[in-house]
Design a protein around this motif. Structure first.
Motif, PDB file in Angstrom:
ATOM      1  N   UNK A   3     -10.307   7.675   8.290  1.00 21.84           N
ATOM      2  CA  UNK A   3     -10.941   6.506   7.668  1.00 21.84           C
ATOM      3  C   UNK A   3     -10.138   5.262   8.060  1.00 21.84           C
ATOM      4  N   UNK A   4     -10.676   4.072   7.816  1.00 19.03           N
ATOM      5  CA  UNK A   4      -9.868   2.867   8.028  1.00 19.03           C
ATOM      6  C   UNK A   4      -8.694   2.874   7.053  1.00 19.03           C
ATOM      7  N   UNK A   5      -7.473   2.641   7.539  1.00 19.61           N
ATOM      8  CA  UNK A   5      -6.279   2.717   6.681  1.00 19.61           C
ATOM      9  C   UNK A   5      -5.851   1.305   6.288  1.00 19.61           C
ATOM     10  N   UNK A   6      -5.613   1.080   5.004  1.00 18.26           N
ATOM     11  CA  UNK A   6      -5.143  -0.234   4.531  1.00 18.26           C
ATOM     12  C   UNK A   6      -3.625  -0.206   4.382  1.00 18.26           C
ATOM     13  N   UNK A   7      -2.985  -1.381   4.356  1.00 18.81           N
ATOM     14  CA  UNK A   7      -1.526  -1.424   4.157  1.00 18.81           C
ATOM     15  C   UNK A   7      -1.098  -0.686   2.882  1.00 18.81           C
ATOM     16  N   UNK A   8      -1.891  -0.820   1.813  1.00 20.42           N
ATOM     17  CA  UNK A   8      -1.525  -0.118   0.561  1.00 20.42           C
ATOM     18  C   UNK A   8      -1.579   1.403   0.742  1.00 20.42           C
ATOM     19  N   UNK A   9      -2.598   1.872   1.447  1.00 19.49           N
ATOM     20  CA  UNK A   9      -2.715   3.330   1.677  1.00 19.49           C
ATOM     21  C   UNK A   9      -1.492   3.821   2.439  1.00 19.49           C
ATOM     22  N   UNK A  10      -1.104   3.042   3.447  1.00 17.10           N
ATOM     23  CA  UNK A  10       0.035   3.469   4.279  1.00 17.10           C
ATOM     24  C   UNK A  10       1.336   3.417   3.476  1.00 17.10           C
ATOM     25  N   UNK A  11       1.512   2.364   2.698  1.00 14.01           N
ATOM     26  CA  UNK A  11       2.752   2.227   1.909  1.00 14.01           C
ATOM     27  C   UNK A  11       2.848   3.362   0.879  1.00 14.01           C
ATOM     28  N   UNK A  12       1.752   3.616   0.197  1.00 10.26           N
ATOM     29  CA  UNK A  12       1.755   4.694  -0.816  1.00 10.26           C
ATOM     30  C   UNK A  12       2.050   6.045  -0.175  1.00 10.26           C
ATOM     31  N   UNK A  13       1.458   6.256   1.019  1.00  7.52           N
ATOM     32  CA  UNK A  13       1.673   7.561   1.654  1.00  7.52           C
ATOM     33  C   UNK A  13       3.117   7.696   2.130  1.00  7.52           C
ATOM     34  N   UNK A  14       3.664   6.637   2.705  1.00 10.91           N
ATOM     35  CA  UNK A  14       5.060   6.734   3.168  1.00 10.91           C
ATOM     36  C   UNK A  14       5.977   7.033   1.981  1.00 10.91           C
ATOM     37  N   UNK A  15       5.701   6.345   0.844  1.00  5.41           N
ATOM     38  CA  UNK A  15       6.562   6.530  -0.341  1.00  5.41           C
ATOM     39  C   UNK A  15       6.433   7.923  -0.962  1.00  5.41           C
ATOM     40  N   UNK A  16       5.386   8.652  -0.557  1.00  2.00           N
ATOM     41  CA  UNK A  16       5.241  10.022  -1.100  1.00  2.00           C
ATOM     42  C   UNK A  16       6.277  10.966  -0.501  1.00  2.00           C
ATOM     43  N   UNK A  17       6.824  10.575   0.680  1.00  2.00           N
ATOM     44  CA  UNK A  17       7.807  11.433   1.348  1.00  2.00           C
ATOM     45  C   UNK A  17       7.182  12.486   2.234  1.00  2.00           C
ATOM     46  N   UNK A  18       5.864  12.636   2.135  1.00  2.00           N
ATOM     47  CA  UNK A  18       5.192  13.710   2.886  1.00  2.00           C
ATOM     48  C   UNK A  18       5.209  13.491   4.402  1.00  2.00           C
ATOM     49  N   UNK A  19       5.127  12.223   4.873  1.00  2.00           N
ATOM     50  CA  UNK A  19       4.997  12.012   6.334  1.00  2.00           C
ATOM     51  C   UNK A  19       6.208  12.424   7.171  1.00  2.00           C
ATOM     52  N   UNK A  20       7.389  12.454   6.560  1.00  2.00           N
ATOM     53  CA  UNK A  20       8.646  12.464   7.343  1.00  2.00           C
ATOM     54  C   UNK A  20       8.755  13.613   8.346  1.00  2.00           C
ATOM     55  N   UNK A  21       8.313  14.810   7.967  1.00  2.00           N
ATOM     56  CA  UNK A  21       8.588  15.976   8.847  1.00  2.00           C
ATOM     57  C   UNK A  21       7.333  16.483   9.541  1.00  2.00           C
ATOM     58  N   UNK A  22       6.383  15.562   9.778  1.00  2.00           N
ATOM     59  CA  UNK A  22       5.094  16.008  10.338  1.00  2.00           C
ATOM     60  C   UNK A  22       4.698  15.168  11.542  1.00  2.00           C
ATOM     61  N   UNK A  23       4.145  15.840  12.546  1.00  2.15           N
ATOM     62  CA  UNK A  23       3.694  15.132  13.750  1.00  2.15           C
ATOM     63  C   UNK A  23       2.602  14.136  13.363  1.00  2.15           C
ATOM     64  N   UNK A  24       2.714  12.915  13.910  1.00  2.00           N
ATOM     65  CA  UNK A  24       1.732  11.883  13.580  1.00  2.00           C
ATOM     66  C   UNK A  24       1.976  11.305  12.205  1.00  2.00           C
ATOM     67  N   UNK A  25       2.989  11.848  11.497  1.00  2.00           N
ATOM     68  CA  UNK A  25       3.349  11.334  10.177  1.00  2.00           C
ATOM     69  C   UNK A  25       2.335  11.654   9.107  1.00  2.00           C
ATOM     70  N   UNK A  26       1.630  12.782   9.255  1.00  2.00           N
ATOM     71  CA  UNK A  26       0.696  13.123   8.159  1.00  2.00           C
ATOM     72  C   UNK A  26       0.499  14.622   8.056  1.00  2.00           C
ATOM     73  N   UNK A  27       0.064  15.024   6.865  1.00  2.00           N
ATOM     74  CA  UNK A  27      -0.234  16.444   6.622  1.00  2.00           C
ATOM     75  C   UNK A  27      -1.666  16.572   6.137  1.00  2.00           C
ATOM     76  N   UNK A  28      -2.535  17.154   6.976  1.00  2.00           N
ATOM     77  CA  UNK A  28      -3.955  17.291   6.585  1.00  2.00           C
ATOM     78  C   UNK A  28      -4.085  18.194   5.372  1.00  2.00           C
ATOM     79  N   UNK A  29      -3.098  19.090   5.199  1.00  2.00           N
ATOM     80  CA  UNK A  29      -3.133  20.025   4.068  1.00  2.00           C
ATOM     81  C   UNK A  29      -2.614  19.381   2.786  1.00  2.00           C
TER      82      UNK A  29
END
Ligand SMILES: Cc1cn([C@H]2C[C@H](O)[C@@H](COP(=O)(O)OP(=O)(O)OP(=O)(O)O)O2)c(=O)[nH]c1=O
Length: 241
Positions: free
Chosen positions: A170-196
């Protein structure tokens, strides 16, 4: 045939366990930095090969130092087993840009901005390396005293697969990206995300294997393991060296 999954990825552990396979786990630590201008295919093949080589070297070194993980894995002489390695990357629509784990927040944002409202691919390479524990006669031809035989792992067969899945965001907004980074989930995943995980909310559709996106294309990996087992049983596999 015994299997060692040479991976520190909890997702890969969970996926292989879901296949109700018995396996052991070890981890290897390699430099995963892409080379300049390295194509996605060259990079991902280099990663799984390097991880497999590191796993064999670690098992041999541990054995030589009598800290044998081999005994941990209760591996028998002249009975082959499989070392599985895998690597997952994102690939942008240009077909050239490799997306690995984010080094920091800015790196994650730069990847996400190029994935927003577009379709990228996730590629996972899996390598099955069949090894056998053999007694090596290290007799030194220059003297009459032969050293004690030593036990070493030898590679007798290896095969790689690469599975590709289209993933649309989907189109990603700055808030979506900030919230996701702060979740800690992106750090150890390729592309910085976990589909699961939380990024499931970012995905409008996929075309291809879901488990491939998570990190191990399970049906294809099981077929690779069968190839390795059947090949050996049907004497199709010859000692490589
Ligand atoms: C795209 C995507 C990747 N990932 C994960 C799978 C992998 O663990 C990771 C990609 O990094 P990899 O380097 O492939 O794997 P790893 O470092 O986690 O483990 P190892 O090298 O020891 O095998 O990203 C997800 O969990 N979900 C996803 O949607």
């Amino acid at each position: 045939m015994d299997i060692i999954l040479a991976s520190g990825s909890p997702r890969r552990h969970e996926l292989l366990a879901a296949a109700q396979l018995e396996f052991s786990i070890m981890s290897v630590d390699i430099d995963e930095t892409p080379h300049d201008d390295e194509s996605p295919k060259d990079y991902i093949q280099r990663m799984v090969t390097t991880k497999a080589t590191a796993a064999v070297a670690k098992l041999n070194a541990d054995h030589q130092n009598n800290q044998s993980q081999l005994s941990t894995f209760s591996l028998a002489l002249n009975i082959p087993f499989i070392i599985l390695t895998a690597d997952t990357i994102g690939v942008l629509p240009d077909g050239k840009t490799v997306l690995v784990k984010p080094t920091d927040c800015n790196h994650a944002y730069s990847m996400w901005q190029r994935m927003s409202d577009k379709t990228h691919q996730v590629w996972t390479a899996v390598q099955a390396t069949q090894v056998i524990l053999t007694a090596i006669d290290k007799t030194n031809s220059n003297d009459s005293i032969s050293s004690v035989d030593t036990i070493e792992l030898q590679v007798i067969w290896q095969q790689q697969i690469i599975e590709r899945t289209d993933v649309s965001f989907v189109p990603l907004t700055p808030d979506m990206m900030a919230n996701y980074w702060n979740s800690g989930e992106p750090a150890d995943k390729a592309g910085g995300y976990g589909i699961q995980g939380l990024a499931a909310a970012w995905v409008t559709r996929i075309n291809g294997s879901y488990t491939n996106v998570v990190g191990l294309p399970l049906a294809q990996t099981l077929a690779l393991i069968n190839d390795a087992s059947n090949g050996y049983n049907n004497n199709k596999i010859k000692l490589i060296s």
